[in-house]
Each structure stands twice: as structure tokens, then as C-alpha cells.
Design a protein around this motif. Structure first.
Motif, PDB file in Angstrom:
ATOM      1  N   LEU B  33       0.810  -1.217   0.000  1.00 45.59           N
ATOM      2  CA  LEU B  33       0.000   0.000   0.000  1.00 45.59           C
ATOM      3  C   LEU B  33       0.843   1.266   0.000  1.00 45.59           C
ATOM      4  O   LEU B  33       0.380   2.338  -0.362  1.00 45.59           O
ATOM      5  CB  LEU B  33      -0.889   0.025   1.243  1.00 45.59           C
ATOM      6  CG  LEU B  33      -1.910  -1.098   1.367  1.00 45.59           C
ATOM      7  CD1 LEU B  33      -2.432  -1.174   2.772  1.00 45.59           C
ATOM      8  CD2 LEU B  33      -3.028  -0.870   0.372  1.00 45.59           C
ATOM      9  N   SER B  80      -4.826   5.820  13.057  1.00 48.78           N
ATOM     10  CA  SER B  80      -5.458   6.703  12.079  1.00 48.78           C
ATOM     11  C   SER B  80      -5.336   8.163  12.500  1.00 48.78           C
ATOM     12  O   SER B  80      -5.156   8.470  13.683  1.00 48.78           O
ATOM     13  CB  SER B  80      -6.932   6.331  11.910  1.00 48.78           C
ATOM     14  OG  SER B  80      -7.571   6.194  13.158  1.00 48.78           O
ATOM     15  N   TYR B  98      -6.905   9.419   7.569  1.00 46.21           N
ATOM     16  CA  TYR B  98      -5.793   8.684   6.992  1.00 46.21           C
ATOM     17  C   TYR B  98      -5.524   7.397   7.743  1.00 46.21           C
ATOM     18  O   TYR B  98      -5.448   7.387   8.967  1.00 46.21           O
ATOM     19  CB  TYR B  98      -4.557   9.583   6.950  1.00 46.21           C
ATOM     20  CG  TYR B  98      -4.774  10.769   6.043  1.00 46.21           C
ATOM     21  CD1 TYR B  98      -4.446  10.691   4.695  1.00 46.21           C
ATOM     22  CD2 TYR B  98      -5.371  11.937   6.507  1.00 46.21           C
ATOM     23  CE1 TYR B  98      -4.683  11.747   3.846  1.00 46.21           C
ATOM     24  CE2 TYR B  98      -5.623  13.003   5.659  1.00 46.21           C
ATOM     25  CZ  TYR B  98      -5.277  12.902   4.327  1.00 46.21           C
ATOM     26  OH  TYR B  98      -5.530  13.946   3.481  1.00 46.21           O
ATOM     27  N   GLU B 102      -1.217   5.262   4.095  1.00 45.32           N
ATOM     28  CA  GLU B 102      -1.586   6.500   3.416  1.00 45.32           C
ATOM     29  C   GLU B 102      -0.686   7.668   3.832  1.00 45.32           C
ATOM     30  O   GLU B 102      -0.267   7.767   4.988  1.00 45.32           O
ATOM     31  CB  GLU B 102      -3.060   6.820   3.680  1.00 45.32           C
ATOM     32  CG  GLU B 102      -3.987   5.797   3.043  1.00 45.32           C
ATOM     33  CD  GLU B 102      -5.465   6.046   3.325  1.00 45.32           C
ATOM     34  OE1 GLU B 102      -6.283   5.576   2.538  1.00 45.32           O
ATOM     35  OE2 GLU B 102      -5.789   6.703   4.333  1.00 45.32           O
ATOM     36  N   GLU B 155      -4.696  11.086  -4.449  1.00 42.51           N
ATOM     37  CA  GLU B 155      -5.365  11.906  -3.438  1.00 42.51           C
ATOM     38  C   GLU B 155      -6.163  13.026  -4.102  1.00 42.51           C
ATOM     39  O   GLU B 155      -7.278  13.345  -3.682  1.00 42.51           O
ATOM     40  CB  GLU B 155      -4.342  12.504  -2.458  1.00 42.51           C
ATOM     41  CG  GLU B 155      -4.963  13.482  -1.476  1.00 42.51           C
ATOM     42  CD  GLU B 155      -4.602  13.200  -0.024  1.00 42.51           C
ATOM     43  OE1 GLU B 155      -3.755  12.330   0.236  1.00 42.51           O
ATOM     44  OE2 GLU B 155      -5.185  13.878   0.840  1.00 42.51           O
ATOM     45  N   SER B 181     -16.825   4.204   1.304  1.00 45.30           N
ATOM     46  CA  SER B 181     -15.422   4.551   1.045  1.00 45.30           C
ATOM     47  C   SER B 181     -14.521   3.968   2.140  1.00 45.30           C
ATOM     48  O   SER B 181     -13.465   3.389   1.866  1.00 45.30           O
ATOM     49  CB  SER B 181     -15.282   6.073   0.932  1.00 45.30           C
ATOM     50  OG  SER B 181     -14.110   6.517   1.564  1.00 45.30           O
ATOM     51  N   LYS B 184     -14.205   0.165   1.605  1.00 44.50           N
ATOM     52  CA  LYS B 184     -13.230  -0.208   0.568  1.00 44.50           C
ATOM     53  C   LYS B 184     -11.808  -0.090   1.086  1.00 44.50           C
ATOM     54  O   LYS B 184     -10.963  -0.942   0.827  1.00 44.50           O
ATOM     55  CB  LYS B 184     -13.398   0.692  -0.660  1.00 44.50           C
ATOM     56  CG  LYS B 184     -14.399   0.152  -1.683  1.00 44.50           C
ATOM     57  CD  LYS B 184     -14.522   1.111  -2.866  1.00 44.50           C
ATOM     58  CE  LYS B 184     -15.980   1.282  -3.257  1.00 44.50           C
ATOM     59  NZ  LYS B 184     -16.381   2.690  -3.486  1.00 44.50           N
ATOM     60  N   ARG B 185     -11.570   0.982   1.826  1.00 50.03           N
ATOM     61  CA  ARG B 185     -10.200   1.180   2.329  1.00 50.03           C
ATOM     62  C   ARG B 185      -9.818   0.107   3.344  1.00 50.03           C
ATOM     63  O   ARG B 185      -8.678  -0.349   3.352  1.00 50.03           O
ATOM     64  CB  ARG B 185     -10.068   2.585   2.933  1.00 50.03           C
ATOM     65  CG  ARG B 185      -9.956   3.651   1.836  1.00 50.03           C
ATOM     66  CD  ARG B 185     -10.398   5.002   2.314  1.00 50.03           C
ATOM     67  NE  ARG B 185      -9.345   5.750   2.990  1.00 50.03           N
ATOM     68  CZ  ARG B 185      -9.553   6.931   3.562  1.00 50.03           C
ATOM     69  NH1 ARG B 185     -10.759   7.471   3.549  1.00 50.03           N
ATOM     70  NH2 ARG B 185      -8.555   7.570   4.146  1.00 50.03           N
ATOM     71  N   ARG B 189      -6.953  -3.143   3.083  1.00 50.87           N
ATOM     72  CA  ARG B 189      -5.950  -3.387   4.119  1.00 50.87           C
ATOM     73  C   ARG B 189      -6.109  -4.757   4.769  1.00 50.87           C
ATOM     74  O   ARG B 189      -5.488  -5.044   5.786  1.00 50.87           O
ATOM     75  CB  ARG B 189      -6.033  -2.277   5.166  1.00 50.87           C
ATOM     76  CG  ARG B 189      -5.360  -1.028   4.671  1.00 50.87           C
ATOM     77  CD  ARG B 189      -5.696   0.235   5.367  1.00 50.87           C
ATOM     78  NE  ARG B 189      -4.983   1.304   4.683  1.00 50.87           N
ATOM     79  CZ  ARG B 189      -5.353   1.811   3.515  1.00 50.87           C
ATOM     80  NH1 ARG B 189      -6.429   1.366   2.907  1.00 50.87           N
ATOM     81  NH2 ARG B 189      -4.626   2.756   2.935  1.00 50.87           N
TER      82      ARG B 189
END
Lengths: 249, 249
Positions: B33, B80, B98, B102, B155, B181, B184-185, B189
Motif C-alpha cells: 500500500l 489513524s 488517513y 496513506e 489523493e 469509502s 473499501k479502504r 488493508r
DNA sequence: TTTTCACATTGACATAGATCAAGTGAACAG
DNA sequence: CTGTTCACTTGATCTATGTCAATGTGAAAA
């Protein structure tokens, strides 16, 4: 015979325009605003070779569409463009306006297709940079990559700021902020910061700022009534920049 | 004596954590990632040398502030973060969340100072990349630059999409889009796409989506009443992802 | 265990801005 | 010159969401 002589000046004119378009990066009046800044003279010549100075776009003509395969970065040479994205059910958001020296399509360079579409707002011209060639050149010229990084970062910073506008500002604050942002960009390009032409329609502005056309119209009239600005159709004069600034929130 | 034996395991634990933090990029579980993707093994070792794997941040602890001089790019390693910008009169907009792998702070790399501020949402750790060193390394490794460009572009694309959300979507569409969203993130991971923990508060979510906390609360209850999701405090389960998708607009 | 405090939910009401409707004026085709 | 169209403005009304106020809740502190 008489027909030939009528056409002749047109041909010459075309040739002249053609020539103007072939102007090298190092001689371009946008030099200061565009990518080259920070590149050495020799590097510039290399960059020059991959830049395609494309013909004119008429108002409403599309530069690229959302589904189209991504291949090329664009820099506005003259005129202006807007970019848009849409929801699946057809609502559209104007994501930005682009003026000479500004890059269009940067958000696509990691994807197979442009995700947004770009449309000319007036008669405009662009420089096209085939991204494969930019990447290849980038291997040799790290400065070119750095410059691109800066461009992307700058646009990103602008967009973060724009989120603040969309998420937290009132209609008046939105329009004030927008007008001053245009003002700064025109000034940077050597135009008047106080008087300029809005090449986009009221409804483009409204859409961009997350408002209805009617609201934009009302705020324009209010600002005018308050003596902050003067409008004559597409022409705006900022009468009291400081008071406008105070209105930005 | 007994004190020493009490402390001993703690010291060992600390050493172990320290060691974990020193894990090389090529062995990092975020490899896929994070930045390195596309770099050769030798390049990785060079990158490894400039990465500072920084200690832990506690919830609410600041990673950087808006006025602070920009010097370092950050990658979330665990936990995060949220980023925010403010108007002159103190209103704030949460510009993003984040997660591991990321980058935080990309919008600042062309500026003297971070313009936004970043705060940990939970106990978190990061990799710090001094940007000067990244630039220097970039001169040698064009691939590194390309990777960074991709990151920025990604981004940027996300932010353009987010403008669509802020400008054109209803409160329900906003929350549905946001939850999917996140889903999906997390999936990317290796976590469940259906059930996850919201490390940010309701008011962070509300702020980010341009809504009031109360509205977010109401939409959560509505979604739950409609059987779309289940919430238990910070834990959300997406019961009907397809219906949620249909709600995104 | 109880207290506390920040976070979250719920209800009642207010409002910024959307929507609907009508009218004006400038550009443009026929 | 005349009708059509499109962009813009203005007024009247509606509504999604904000604001205010009260209450609930769960985790940390005492």
C-alpha cells in the motif's frame, strides 16, 4: 482569381497563428507560471520536443471526457476551461476552472481514464504533454518530476481549501472567496486584479460553489447594492477588495 | 530486586516494540500500500535509510499544525489520523482521514508550512520522510518520484470526488458514500469490508461531510431503522452494501 | 461502586438556500 | 425585422438541514 486573393490573407493569418503556436517554452509568456520554472536551458529544449501545441478549442468544445483513456496532460495556453465530474444519476459538479499556465487533468495521471471531463469556456488553446513521454523524460530530468510534484501539491492544497469553502461557508462567503481567488489568479498573469471577465456562466459558478444559480444571482445583486462590486454582464469590477476579504470568513 | 523483576518484562516489551518499528520497508506489511511499490530491491534499501520510524502518537496528539514549517512527509504505519484546515474566524473543516499506508501532508510539499493540521484519532505510529532527503533520493531514483506523483494524483482524484459529495449530495447520500469509502479502504488493508470501527467521532464525520452532528446521528438511526447498517457505538456493520451503494447517488 | 464528562441521540423549531414561476434582455437564425 | 433561445434576474414559497434544548449512555476517574 479574385477568390484566390480573398483567401490569401486568411492563409497568411493561419500560418502566422500556426507559428505563434510553435513558440518554444523558453520564449513562452507563460514561462513563469508553467512547468519549466526550475529547469535548465538544455532541459527545456528536451521538454520542448515532447510538447504538442494543439490547435484552438471553441467554447463548449471538449478537451477530454471522463471515460476517455488517459494519455495526455494539458496546460492551458490561452482562454479557459472548466472540469466536471458526475454522479451515476447524472448530477454534475464543476471541480475547477483553469487559466493560462495551469495544468488540467493532473488527477488522472495514476488512472487508466480521466475520471472528469474538461470543456473550453471560450476560444482557447493548450499545450499537450503525452504523459508517457513526460515520464520517460522525467527519468532523465528529476527537476521535471519535482516541478510536476509541486504542481500537483499546489492543486491539492487548493482543493483542500475549497473543501473548507464547500463545507463551511455561507453563500456570500463563497462568492467573495471565489471572486478574490479569480482576482489573484488574474493578477498573477499580469491582468487587472480589480476588473476582469467571468468567462464562465453564472450557473457554472453556482454549480462550482455548491449553490443554485438564483442564489448566485441574488448575492451578485447584494454585493452590488452594498457597493462591493460592479457587474456588467460578464465583466466584474471589485470596488472594495478589503471589505470583500473581510467577507471571506 | 522484586522491582527489577517487575520492570524487566516491560523493558523487553519495549525493546520488542522498538524492534518492530525498525522493520525494513521490504518487510513491512504495508509494502503493497505504501510508497515502495515499483521500486527495486536496491532502491528500497536507500529509501529505508531516510525513513524515520517514529514513536507512537496518542489519541488527540498532533502530528503537525497548520503554521508549522513543512519539512517532513508522513505515512501512517498504524492507527489513524484526521487533517483539518480553518477559516480566519475559527471555523474548521476536516479535510480527510488517513489509515495505514496513506500519506499525510502531501498538500504541503510545495509550501513553506503545512497549511493544515493533523491529529491522531487513536494510538498510532508513522513513518516520517524528511522531504529534503526524499528529493535528493528522487534525483537518483526517478521511480520514487513517479510513485509520489501517483500518490498525489490519487489523493487529488479522491478530493475531486469529495467535492461532488460536498457540493451535490444529500445527507443520506453523503453518509452512504462515506461508509462505503471506508469499507473499501479497510478491505484493501485486509480487514472486513462489512464490519469496522469508526475511530473518528460522530462530530468529526459530520464536520467532514459538511453536516451537523445531529444530522449524522439521525441518518445513522434512519439507516439502522431501514436495516442498511447496524451500529454499536463506534462499531458499524454494513448489512446491505448493495442498497447502500444505490443510495450514493 | 458512584461520579463525571464527553459523546451521542432525540425532539421542537428556525432558516439559509433550493425550488418554482415569471419576466427581461441580449444574441442569433431565419 | 422578428421570433426563438438562452442566460440572467427577481419574487414567492418550500424544505432539508441547522440550531437549540433536553436527555441518554458508556468509559474513565475517583
Amino acid at each position: 482569381m479574385s477568390q484566390t486573393s480573398n483567401i490569401q490573407p486568411l492563409i497568411e493569418d493561419l500560418a502566422k497563428r500556426e507559428q505563434e503556436q510553435q513558440i518554444a517554452c523558453e520564449d513562452c509568456s507563460l514561462y513563469r507560471l508553467c512547468l519549466p520554472l526550475g529547469l535548465h536551458r538544455d532541459d527545456l529544449l528536451l521538454l520542448d520536443e515532447i510538447v504538442m501545441r494543439s490547435g484552438n478549442y471553441q467554447a463548449k468544445q471538449s478537451l477530454f471526457t471522463a471515460t476517455e483513456a488517459f494519455s495526455t496532460l494539458f496546460v492551458v495556453r490561452s482562454g479557459s476551461f472548466k472540469t466536471m465530474i458526475s454522479t451515476s444519476n447524472g448530477r454534475e459538479q464543476v471541480t475547477g476552472f483553469y487559466f493560462p499556465g495551469e495544468f488540467v487533468g493532473l488527477e488522472a495521471l495514476h488512472m487508466p481514464s480521466y475520471q472528469s471531463s474538461a470543456v473550453a469556456l471560450e476560444t482557447s488553446s493548450i499545450c499537450a504533454l503525452p504523459y508517457q513521454k513526460v515520464q520517460a523524460l522525467g527519468e532523465k530530468l528529476p527537476r521535471l518530476q519535482s516541478q510536476l510534484l509541486n504542481r500537483l501539491s499546489k492543486e491539492l492544497a487548493g482543493d483542500k481549501n475549497f473543501m473548507l469553502l464547500l463545507g463551511k461557508k455561507t453563500s456570500e462567503e463563497k462568492l467573495a472567496t471565489y471572486l478574490l481567488s479569480l482576482s489573484k489568479r488574474f493578477e498573477l498573469r499580469g491582468f487587472s486584479a480589480k476588473q476582469f471577465v467571468l468567462t464562465m456562466s453564472r450557473s457554472d459558478i453556482a454549480n462550482h460553489l455548491g449553490l443554485a444559480v438564483e442564489t448566485i444571482s441574488r448575492v451578485f445583486t447584494k454585493f452590488q447594492d452594498d457597493g462591493l462590486i460592479k457587474t456588467e454582464g460578464k465583466v466584474v469590477s471589485l470596488a472594495e477588495i478589503e471589505r470583500l476579504q473581510a467577507l471571506c470568513g
